[in-house]
Structure formats: structure tokens, C-alpha cells
Design an enzyme around this catalytic site. Structure first.
Site, short mmCIF file in Angstrom:
data_model
loop_
_atom_site.label_atom_id
_atom_site.label_comp_id
_atom_site.label_asym_id
_atom_site.label_seq_id
_atom_site.Cartn_x
_atom_site.Cartn_y
_atom_site.Cartn_z
N ASP A 62 0.89 -1.17 0.00
CA ASP A 62 0.00 0.00 0.00
C ASP A 62 0.92 1.22 0.00
O ASP A 62 1.59 1.50 1.01
CB ASP A 62 -0.89 0.01 1.25
CG ASP A 62 -1.78 1.23 1.30
OD1 ASP A 62 -1.64 2.13 0.43
OD2 ASP A 62 -2.62 1.31 2.22
N SER A 142 -0.87 13.49 -14.68
CA SER A 142 -2.03 13.30 -15.56
C SER A 142 -2.22 14.60 -16.32
O SER A 142 -1.81 15.67 -15.84
CB SER A 142 -3.27 13.03 -14.70
OG SER A 142 -4.45 13.16 -15.48
N TYR A 155 -8.69 14.63 -7.45
CA TYR A 155 -7.72 13.96 -8.33
C TYR A 155 -6.80 14.99 -8.98
O TYR A 155 -5.58 14.87 -8.94
CB TYR A 155 -8.46 13.15 -9.39
CG TYR A 155 -7.55 12.40 -10.33
CD1 TYR A 155 -6.90 11.24 -9.93
CD2 TYR A 155 -7.33 12.87 -11.63
CE1 TYR A 155 -6.05 10.56 -10.79
CE2 TYR A 155 -6.49 12.19 -12.50
CZ TYR A 155 -5.86 11.03 -12.09
OH TYR A 155 -5.02 10.36 -12.94
N LYS A 159 -2.61 15.57 -8.50
CA LYS A 159 -1.65 15.47 -9.61
C LYS A 159 -0.91 16.79 -9.83
O LYS A 159 0.26 16.80 -10.19
CB LYS A 159 -2.38 15.01 -10.88
CG LYS A 159 -3.01 13.61 -10.77
CD LYS A 159 -1.97 12.51 -10.54
CE LYS A 159 -2.59 11.12 -10.60
NZ LYS A 159 -1.60 10.05 -10.37
P1 NAD Z 1 -5.69 1.26 -12.65
O1 NAD Z 1 -6.72 1.52 -11.62
O2 NAD Z 1 -6.09 0.53 -13.87
O3 NAD Z 1 -4.46 0.52 -11.98
C1 NAD Z 1 -3.90 1.04 -10.80
C2 NAD Z 1 -3.22 -0.05 -10.01
O4 NAD Z 1 -2.76 0.58 -8.80
C3 NAD Z 1 -4.14 -1.20 -9.61
O5 NAD Z 1 -3.50 -2.43 -9.86
C4 NAD Z 1 -4.36 -0.98 -8.09
O6 NAD Z 1 -4.49 -2.20 -7.37
C5 NAD Z 1 -3.08 -0.26 -7.71
N1 NAD Z 1 -3.25 0.56 -6.51
C6 NAD Z 1 -4.28 1.37 -6.20
N2 NAD Z 1 -4.09 1.92 -4.97
C7 NAD Z 1 -2.91 1.44 -4.52
C8 NAD Z 1 -2.17 1.61 -3.34
N3 NAD Z 1 -2.63 2.38 -2.34
N4 NAD Z 1 -0.99 0.96 -3.20
C9 NAD Z 1 -0.53 0.16 -4.19
N5 NAD Z 1 -1.19 -0.07 -5.33
C10 NAD Z 1 -2.36 0.57 -5.49
O7 NAD Z 1 -5.04 2.70 -13.02
P2 NAD Z 1 -4.28 3.20 -14.33
O8 NAD Z 1 -5.28 3.80 -15.23
O9 NAD Z 1 -3.35 2.15 -14.84
O10 NAD Z 1 -3.46 4.43 -13.71
C11 NAD Z 1 -2.11 4.35 -13.32
C12 NAD Z 1 -1.62 5.75 -12.99
O11 NAD Z 1 -1.78 6.59 -14.13
C13 NAD Z 1 -2.41 6.43 -11.86
O12 NAD Z 1 -1.54 7.20 -11.06
C14 NAD Z 1 -3.37 7.33 -12.61
O13 NAD Z 1 -3.78 8.43 -11.84
C15 NAD Z 1 -2.54 7.74 -13.80
N6 NAD Z 1 -3.31 8.18 -14.94
C16 NAD Z 1 -4.21 7.35 -15.55
C17 NAD Z 1 -4.96 7.82 -16.63
C18 NAD Z 1 -5.95 6.96 -17.38
O14 NAD Z 1 -6.62 7.48 -18.28
N7 NAD Z 1 -6.11 5.69 -17.09
C19 NAD Z 1 -4.79 9.14 -17.07
C20 NAD Z 1 -3.88 9.96 -16.42
C21 NAD Z 1 -3.14 9.46 -15.36
#
Ligand code: NAD
Length: 259
Positions: A62, A142, A155, A159
């Protein structure tokens, strides 16, 4: 293991963008630490990598817990024999209209998305020092951390904040041979973004396809992002071609935000 094998530790690597980052970095020759709350997912990916000849270790973490974060990075670095890159990728993205925000939501998201970046930096610094070299720290921002996006005040706030931390850390750690950069994805087809698209669609009483299309119309390149699009940018930040770059946020959003 050859002495030259570089080691990368990636958080939130059990699915989505983090999974793609780990797979890309392994392809580029790294051994990988796969850290996630969901250990089962992490272990599946580690097995897949090992079965195709790569090196990977999965660990439950975590990222909001400072002590556990530092211990997990230490454990993986000791097992894989080094640490060169740490990717603070884990994050959560609840929809939070301003009038609904509670103190609990604020505390939770700022611990998971922002405080964790500081814990990751501290954990990486300790290992870089132990192994006697610098390294690269890469944080997930992001496009919503570059421009405020409607409905996600918390959010976007986390970021924006982590981009500030990235800039300060870049300045504070440069003399230790450490670079600190961030990547800012746009709308990536992951479970996280699927939930956001579903919430939007449900609120409007429309289909999920309609939800996704609300985002696509703001993307210059006209398509949603694959996780691999983001992983390619992170591979650049993790490799030698970005050595003369620090404190920056690399935007990979198909043209949503222009500077
Ligand atoms: P996702 O939810 O598909 O995957 C996130 C992973 O992080 C999951 O496996 C979850 O179990 C893990 N996780 C969540 N909380 C946690 C914690 N406290 N400790 C450890 N692991 C934890 O998300 P994603 O879309 O792959 O996003 C990854 C990163 O990219 C994030 O920081 C997100 O904010 C950023 N992001 C995503 C997008 C998008 O469009 N998907 C856009 C901009 C930024």
C-alpha cells in the site's frame, strides 16, 4: 544475473498502465519489482515475465504507508541486486463533485496519490545511496494535473501537487545524480478510466460508449490512449536518452493539453 542488469521498481503494476510499464521495461532489459495492493495480479505478471525469460518479483504494497513502502523497495532491491529506477505509478481517481467532498476522501486520495510520491522518493534515495550510484525517479501525473478537469477536484489537486514535488525533488536531488520527472497520460483504456467513463455515463443516463466518446472528442489524434503509449514515454524517462532532463512533466495525451 549480469552485473549490468538494471532494476526498476514500479508501483500499481498489477494492471493498467503500471503493467504495461513493467512489461516494456523488462523488454528494455530491466529486472522488475512489481508492487501493488493486489498481490495476485502482481504475481501473475511476474510469472508471465519469468516464463518468457525476464526477471521479476511481485510484492504486496500500500503506497500510502511510508514504512512499508521503504521496506518493500529495500526487499526488492536486495533480491534483484540493485535499484536504478523507481516509478511512482499507483493512483486512484474517484469522481468528486466539489460539494460532495468529505475529509475522509481528501485524506485518502492525497495519501495514495501524493504522499506516496514522497515515500517513493525517500525509498529510492536510500537504495541509490546504498548501491553507490544515482538513479531515476518517475512519477505518474495526468493531463488533469496540468489543466483542471471538471468533476475531479481531488484527483486534479493530487496530480498538480505531485508535479510540484517533482520539480522540488529534481532540484534537491540533482547533486546525488538523481533525476526526477513525471509523465502525464491523457485518457487511457484501463480499469481506472473505465470506471470514470461509466460514472459519467450513469450520471447522464447514457451508455458507456457515450461516456468514452465524451473524452475522445477532446483528443487531437482522435483515439483513446493504450497503456503501451504511456509505457513508451516512461521507457524514455527510465533510459539514458533522458539523462539531460529533470523536473519535467512529459505529456502523452494525444494532444489534449498544449503548452
Ligand atoms: P488502474 O486503476 O487501472 O491501476 C492502478 C493499479 O494501482 C491497480 O492495480 C491498483 O491495485 C493499484 N493501486 C491502487 N491503490 C494502490 C495503493 N494504495 N498501493 C498500491 N497499489 C495501489 O489505473 P491506471 O489507469 O493504470 O493508472 C495508473 C496511474 O496513471 C495512476 O496514477 C493514474 O492516476 C494515472 N493516470 C491514468 C490515466 C488513465 O486514463 N487511465 C490518465 C492519467 C493518469
Amino acid at each position: 544475473m549480469s552485473e549490468k542488469t538494471k532494476v526498476a521498481f514500479v508501483t500499481g503494476a498489477g494492471q493498467g498502465i503500471g503493467e504495461a510499464i513493467v512489461k516494456r521495461l523488462v523488454k528494455d532489459g530491466f529486472a522488475a519489482g512489481i508492487a501493488d495492493l493486489n498481490l495476485e495480479n502482481g504475481q501473475k505478471i511476474a510469472e508471465e515475465i519469468k516464463n518468457s525469460g525476464g526477471q521479476a518479483v511481485a510484492i504486496k504494497l500500500d503506497v500510502a504507508n511510508r514504512k512499508k513502502f521503504i521496506a518493500a523497495v529495500e526487499e526488492v532491491a536486495d533480491e534483484l541486486g540493485d535499484l536504478n529506477v523507481l516509478v511512482n505509478n499507483a493512483g486512484i481517481a474517484p469522481t468528486t463533485p466539489i460539494e460532495t467532498i468529505t475529509q475522509e476522501q481528501f485524506d485518502n486520495i492525497f495519501h495514495v496519490n501524493t504522499a506516496s510520491v514522497i515515500w517513493g522518493i525517500q525509498a529510492a534515495m536510500k537504495q541509490f545511496e546504498k548501491f553507490g550510484h544515482g538513479g531515476k525517479i518517475i512519477n505518474a501525473a495526468s493531463q488533469a494535473g496540468v489543466i483542471g478537469n471538471p468533476g475531479i477536484a481531488l484527483y486534479s489537486g493530487t496530480k498538480f501537487a505531485l508535479r510540484g514535488i517533482t520539480q522540488v525533488a529534481a532540484r534537491d536531488l540533482a547533486d546525488k545524480g538523481i533525476t526526477v520527472n513525471a509523465y502525464a497520460p491523457g485518457i487511457v483504456k484501463t480499469p481506472l478510466m473505465k470506471k470514470v467513463a461509466e460514472d459519467l455515463a450513469n450520471d447522464a443516463g447514457k451508455s458507456v460508449e457515450w461516456g468514452w466518446s465524451q473524452f475522445t472528442k477532446y483528443i487531437t489524434l482522435g483515439r483513446l490512449s493504450e497503456s503501451e503509449d504511456v509505457a513508451a514515454a516512461v521507457a524514455f524517462l527510465a533510459g539514458p536518452d533522458s539523462d539531460y532532463m529533470t523536473g519535467q512533466t512529459l505529456v502523452i495525451d494525444g494532444g489534449m493539453v498544449f503548452h
